[in-house]
Design a protein around this motif. Structure first.
Motif, PDB file in Angstrom:
ATOM      1  N   GLY B  33       0.826  -1.219   0.000  1.00 13.41           N
ATOM      2  CA  GLY B  33       0.000   0.000   0.000  1.00 13.41           C
ATOM      3  C   GLY B  33       0.850   1.255   0.000  1.00 13.41           C
ATOM      4  O   GLY B  33       0.578   2.212  -0.734  1.00 13.41           O
ATOM      5  N   ILE B  34       1.925   1.269   0.813  1.00 13.00           N
ATOM      6  CA  ILE B  34       2.822   2.434   0.868  1.00 13.00           C
ATOM      7  C   ILE B  34       3.443   2.655  -0.513  1.00 13.00           C
ATOM      8  O   ILE B  34       3.526   3.783  -1.005  1.00 13.00           O
ATOM      9  CB  ILE B  34       3.923   2.214   1.938  1.00 13.00           C
ATOM     10  N   THR B  35       3.874   1.557  -1.156  1.00 16.29           N
ATOM     11  CA  THR B  35       4.497   1.656  -2.480  1.00 16.29           C
ATOM     12  C   THR B  35       3.539   2.299  -3.487  1.00 16.29           C
ATOM     13  O   THR B  35       3.914   3.238  -4.193  1.00 16.29           O
ATOM     14  CB  THR B  35       4.886   0.251  -2.982  1.00 16.29           C
ATOM     15  N   ILE B  36       2.313   1.798  -3.517  1.00  9.83           N
ATOM     16  CA  ILE B  36       1.323   2.333  -4.461  1.00  9.83           C
ATOM     17  C   ILE B  36       1.056   3.812  -4.173  1.00  9.83           C
ATOM     18  O   ILE B  36       1.031   4.647  -5.075  1.00  9.83           O
ATOM     19  CB  ILE B  36      -0.001   1.530  -4.367  1.00  9.83           C
ATOM     20  N   ALA B  37       0.888   4.137  -2.865  1.00  8.99           N
ATOM     21  CA  ALA B  37       0.595   5.522  -2.494  1.00  8.99           C
ATOM     22  C   ALA B  37       1.737   6.448  -2.888  1.00  8.99           C
ATOM     23  O   ALA B  37       1.521   7.531  -3.429  1.00  8.99           O
ATOM     24  CB  ALA B  37       0.329   5.615  -0.999  1.00  8.99           C
ATOM     25  N   LYS B  38       2.980   6.001  -2.640  1.00  5.66           N
ATOM     26  CA  LYS B  38       4.146   6.842  -2.965  1.00  5.66           C
ATOM     27  C   LYS B  38       4.276   7.026  -4.473  1.00  5.66           C
ATOM     28  O   LYS B  38       4.599   8.110  -4.940  1.00  5.66           O
ATOM     29  CB  LYS B  38       5.416   6.174  -2.417  1.00  5.66           C
ATOM     30  N   MET B  39       4.057   5.941  -5.218  1.00  2.00           N
ATOM     31  CA  MET B  39       4.225   6.028  -6.668  1.00  2.00           C
ATOM     32  C   MET B  39       3.127   6.868  -7.301  1.00  2.00           C
ATOM     33  O   MET B  39       3.389   7.659  -8.199  1.00  2.00           O
ATOM     34  CB  MET B  39       4.251   4.622  -7.282  1.00  2.00           C
ATOM     35  N   SER B  40       1.900   6.732  -6.790  1.00  6.36           N
ATOM     36  CA  SER B  40       0.814   7.535  -7.374  1.00  6.36           C
ATOM     37  C   SER B  40       0.982   9.006  -6.999  1.00  6.36           C
ATOM     38  O   SER B  40       0.436   9.883  -7.652  1.00  6.36           O
ATOM     39  CB  SER B  40      -0.546   7.006  -6.927  1.00  6.36           C
ATOM     40  N   GLY B  41       1.762   9.263  -5.932  1.00  7.53           N
ATOM     41  CA  GLY B  41       2.061  10.646  -5.553  1.00  7.53           C
ATOM     42  C   GLY B  41       3.231  11.209  -6.341  1.00  7.53           C
ATOM     43  O   GLY B  41       3.687  12.318  -6.083  1.00  7.53           O
ATOM     44  N   GLY B  42       3.789  10.406  -7.274  1.00 10.47           N
ATOM     45  CA  GLY B  42       4.876  10.885  -8.135  1.00 10.47           C
ATOM     46  C   GLY B  42       6.256  10.803  -7.515  1.00 10.47           C
ATOM     47  O   GLY B  42       7.158  11.544  -7.887  1.00 10.47           O
ATOM     48  N   ALA B  43       6.430   9.891  -6.543  1.00 13.31           N
ATOM     49  CA  ALA B  43       7.738   9.760  -5.916  1.00 13.31           C
ATOM     50  C   ALA B  43       8.744   9.166  -6.901  1.00 13.31           C
ATOM     51  O   ALA B  43       8.366   8.487  -7.853  1.00 13.31           O
ATOM     52  CB  ALA B  43       7.634   8.879  -4.683  1.00 13.31           C
ATOM     53  N   MET B  44      10.020   9.461  -6.669  1.00 12.84           N
ATOM     54  CA  MET B  44      11.093   8.936  -7.513  1.00 12.84           C
ATOM     55  C   MET B  44      11.098   7.412  -7.459  1.00 12.84           C
ATOM     56  O   MET B  44      11.161   6.817  -6.395  1.00 12.84           O
ATOM     57  CB  MET B  44      12.425   9.476  -6.996  1.00 12.84           C
ATOM     58  N   MET B  45      11.009   6.787  -8.626  1.00 20.09           N
ATOM     59  CA  MET B  45      10.939   5.329  -8.636  1.00 20.09           C
ATOM     60  C   MET B  45      12.284   4.677  -8.887  1.00 20.09           C
ATOM     61  O   MET B  45      12.443   3.485  -8.762  1.00 20.09           O
ATOM     62  CB  MET B  45       9.934   4.867  -9.693  1.00 20.09           C
ATOM     63  N   GLU B  46      13.271   5.469  -9.295  1.00 18.72           N
ATOM     64  CA  GLU B  46      14.586   4.891  -9.553  1.00 18.72           C
ATOM     65  C   GLU B  46      15.589   5.567  -8.637  1.00 18.72           C
ATOM     66  O   GLU B  46      15.442   6.719  -8.263  1.00 18.72           O
ATOM     67  CB  GLU B  46      14.990   5.132 -11.007  1.00 18.72           C
ATOM     68  N   ALA B  47      16.641   4.843  -8.320  1.00 21.16           N
ATOM     69  CA  ALA B  47      17.672   5.431  -7.483  1.00 21.16           C
ATOM     70  C   ALA B  47      19.032   4.937  -7.949  1.00 21.16           C
ATOM     71  O   ALA B  47      19.135   4.165  -8.904  1.00 21.16           O
ATOM     72  CB  ALA B  47      17.432   5.057  -6.027  1.00 21.16           C
ATOM     73  N   TYR B  48      20.077   5.381  -7.286  1.00 25.44           N
ATOM     74  CA  TYR B  48      21.443   4.986  -7.617  1.00 25.44           C
ATOM     75  C   TYR B  48      21.566   3.474  -7.593  1.00 25.44           C
ATOM     76  O   TYR B  48      21.106   2.816  -6.679  1.00 25.44           O
ATOM     77  CB  TYR B  48      22.394   5.610  -6.597  1.00 25.44           C
ATOM     78  N   ASP B  49      22.194   2.912  -8.620  1.00 22.77           N
ATOM     79  CA  ASP B  49      22.243   1.464  -8.715  1.00 22.77           C
ATOM     80  C   ASP B  49      23.634   0.991  -9.117  1.00 22.77           C
ATOM     81  O   ASP B  49      23.789   0.102  -9.939  1.00 22.77           O
ATOM     82  CB  ASP B  49      21.188   1.002  -9.723  1.00 22.77           C
ATOM     83  N   HIS B  50      24.662   1.632  -8.586  1.00 25.40           N
ATOM     84  CA  HIS B  50      26.059   1.237  -8.803  1.00 25.40           C
ATOM     85  C   HIS B  50      26.507   1.387 -10.251  1.00 25.40           C
ATOM     86  O   HIS B  50      27.549   0.875 -10.626  1.00 25.40           O
ATOM     87  CB  HIS B  50      26.321  -0.199  -8.331  1.00 25.40           C
ATOM     88  N   THR B  51      25.705   2.043 -11.041  1.00 26.56           N
ATOM     89  CA  THR B  51      26.097   2.262 -12.429  1.00 26.56           C
ATOM     90  C   THR B  51      25.403   3.526 -12.924  1.00 26.56           C
ATOM     91  O   THR B  51      24.441   3.992 -12.310  1.00 26.56           O
ATOM     92  CB  THR B  51      25.697   1.049 -13.298  1.00 26.56           C
ATOM     93  N   VAL B  52      25.890   4.099 -13.999  1.00 29.73           N
ATOM     94  CA  VAL B  52      25.300   5.335 -14.508  1.00 29.73           C
ATOM     95  C   VAL B  52      23.920   5.044 -15.080  1.00 29.73           C
ATOM     96  O   VAL B  52      23.746   4.117 -15.864  1.00 29.73           O
ATOM     97  CB  VAL B  52      26.206   5.944 -15.595  1.00 29.73           C
ATOM     98  N   ARG B  53      22.936   5.814 -14.651  1.00 33.92           N
ATOM     99  CA  ARG B  53      21.594   5.641 -15.192  1.00 33.92           C
ATOM    100  C   ARG B  53      21.154   6.970 -15.777  1.00 33.92           C
ATOM    101  O   ARG B  53      20.880   7.916 -15.039  1.00 33.92           O
ATOM    102  CB  ARG B  53      20.630   5.185 -14.094  1.00 33.92           C
ATOM    103  N   PRO B  54      21.089   7.037 -17.100  1.00 39.93           N
ATOM    104  CA  PRO B  54      20.771   8.318 -17.752  1.00 39.93           C
ATOM    105  C   PRO B  54      19.456   8.915 -17.256  1.00 39.93           C
ATOM    106  O   PRO B  54      19.313  10.134 -17.202  1.00 39.93           O
ATOM    107  CB  PRO B  54      20.654   7.926 -19.234  1.00 39.93           C
ATOM    108  N   SER B  55      18.514   8.059 -16.881  1.00 39.98           N
ATOM    109  CA  SER B  55      17.214   8.589 -16.459  1.00 39.98           C
ATOM    110  C   SER B  55      17.298   9.398 -15.167  1.00 39.98           C
ATOM    111  O   SER B  55      16.370  10.128 -14.820  1.00 39.98           O
ATOM    112  CB  SER B  55      16.220   7.430 -16.285  1.00 39.98           C
ATOM    113  N   LEU B  56      18.408   9.231 -14.432  1.00 45.60           N
ATOM    114  CA  LEU B  56      18.536   9.964 -13.171  1.00 45.60           C
ATOM    115  C   LEU B  56      19.259  11.299 -13.351  1.00 45.60           C
ATOM    116  O   LEU B  56      19.360  12.076 -12.410  1.00 45.60           O
ATOM    117  CB  LEU B  56      19.301   9.113 -12.138  1.00 45.60           C
TER     118      LEU B  56
END
Lengths: 313, 61
Positions: B33-56
């Motif tokens: 439920g927290i995940t759905i609420a945060k995502m529908s509120g437009g929270a950042m869905m991607e984060a640092y993942d030990h490699t360069v991520r252009p979307s960030l």
């Protein structure tokens, strides 16, 4: 623990025994005041996140309750009011209570951070630390001011609720903290007036034990006056309003009159009627706090509906 | 004495296991439920993942 207490393990604990370690009745007060703090804040929160945040604040409070039952098992066994708790009753070992308390402390703080924000999580962590370490382990057995300082732990929940919504601390949240902080001493000392024997037996330095009941009655009156000043003052802050102010004036007048009556009584009069006035004052103190927060929530509810009762407030 | 004899203790253990199971199931639902609420509120869905991520990357840098 300061001395060894052997509590024989009688039988295996049920699920309810573990739930009882979380002090469900204290938890219900925490849920209510935290929800009030969250609701009166000027920022709206997604209902699922609000529900989850209040749940984890309650679990954090329950965790500190379990830690309290681990450390205080020896005191609880002696006092009539608490001798039926799971640890002195021999249904849960003190170690299990400690482990449950530590595990739920960590879980609740991490989950509150994920559901809300860092400020709310840090306040919750501090509250658990304050109640379990500062109050239970250190001050409860050391000073007759235990109730005054320990009251701070119970005063944090509305502040945490406010932080869940706003991500910070403000004058309004400090005032809600002050309301519970000032309310706790008269509330508990009224209880101590008619439960004195229990505390004497357990060796807890309650004000009634160390300084006598006369001094306790003076202190109850003093705190009630200070409490009234804060409670009525909130009426003029950002979260107050006409509904709250009317409620606060009525409740504080009643509370002050009853405190005055307690102050005028002596022990002979109290003994004669079985501490009736003290018990009524204690009962009133419960609805006093409940109704203040209810009035604050009503004020916020009216605000949200766009209803103004007094022009220009 | 048969090894599978039912004892009152077994009933209590069953209650505890059932209770814990329900608590864990509720926990899963809350995290979801927290995940759905945060995502529908437009929270950042991607984060640092030990490699360069252009979307960030911040645009116009």
């Amino acid at each position: 623990m300061t001395d060894t207490t052997i509590i024989p393990r009688q039988d295996e604990a049920s699920f309810g025994d573990f739930f009882a370690l979380l002090k469900p009745r204290v938890m219900s007060l925490v849920v209510f005041t935290a929800a009030a703090g969250l609701f009166v804040a000027p920022v709206s929160v997604h209902p699922v996140l609000a529900f989850a945040s209040i749940l984890f604040i309650a679990i954090g409070a329950g965790a500190s309750g379990a830690l309290n039952m681990w450390w205080d098992a020896d005191i609880d066994a002696v006092m009539r009011r608490t001798s039926g708790r799971p640890v002195p009753g021999g249904r849960v070992t003190a170690e299990d209570a400690r482990n449950l308390g530590l595990a739920l402390s960590g879980l609740s703080v991490v989950m509150l951070y994920l559901a809300a924000n860092l400020v709310a999580a840090a306040l919750l962590a501090f509250t658990i630390f304050f109640y379990a370490v500062i109050y239970t382990i250190w001050l409860k057995r050391a000073t007759p001011q235990n109730i005054v300082i320990g009251g701070a732990a119970g005063a944090f929940p509305p502040m945490i609720g406010w932080a869940v919504a706003t991500g910070g601390v403000s004058v309004e949240s400090v005032l809600m903290f002050a309301l519970i902080f000032m309310w706790t001493p008269p509330h508990f000392w009224a209880l101590a007036l008619f439960m004195n024997e229990d505390y004497t037996k357990a060796g807890v330095p309650m004000l009634t034990v160390t300084h006598g009941r006369r001094k306790t009655r003076n202190q109850i009156l003093a705190y009630t006056v200070l409490l009234a000043a804060i409670a009525i003052g909130i009426g003029f802050s950002g979260i107050g309003g006409p509904v709250y102010l009317v409620a606060a004036l009525g409740l504080n007048a009643q509370f002050a009159i009853r405190a005055w009556m307690l102050w005028r009584r002596d022990e002979a009069a109290a003994d004669a009627d079985g501490y009736r006035a003290e018990k009524r004052f204690f009962g009133l103190s419960l609805s006093y706090l409940f109704l203040h927060f209810l009035a604050l929530m009503a004020e916020a509810g009216l605000d949200r509906l766009g209803i103004t009762l007094v022009e220009g407030w | 004495m048969a090894i599978n004899r039912e004892h009152e203790l077994h009933g209590r253990r069953k209650g505890r296991n059932l209770g814990l199971g329900l608590v864990l199931a509720a926990f899963v639902l809350i995290v979801f439920g927290i995940t759905i609420a945060k995502m529908s509120g437009g929270a950042m869905m991607e984060a640092y993942d030990h490699t360069v991520r252009p979307s960030l990357m911040v645009e116009d840098e």
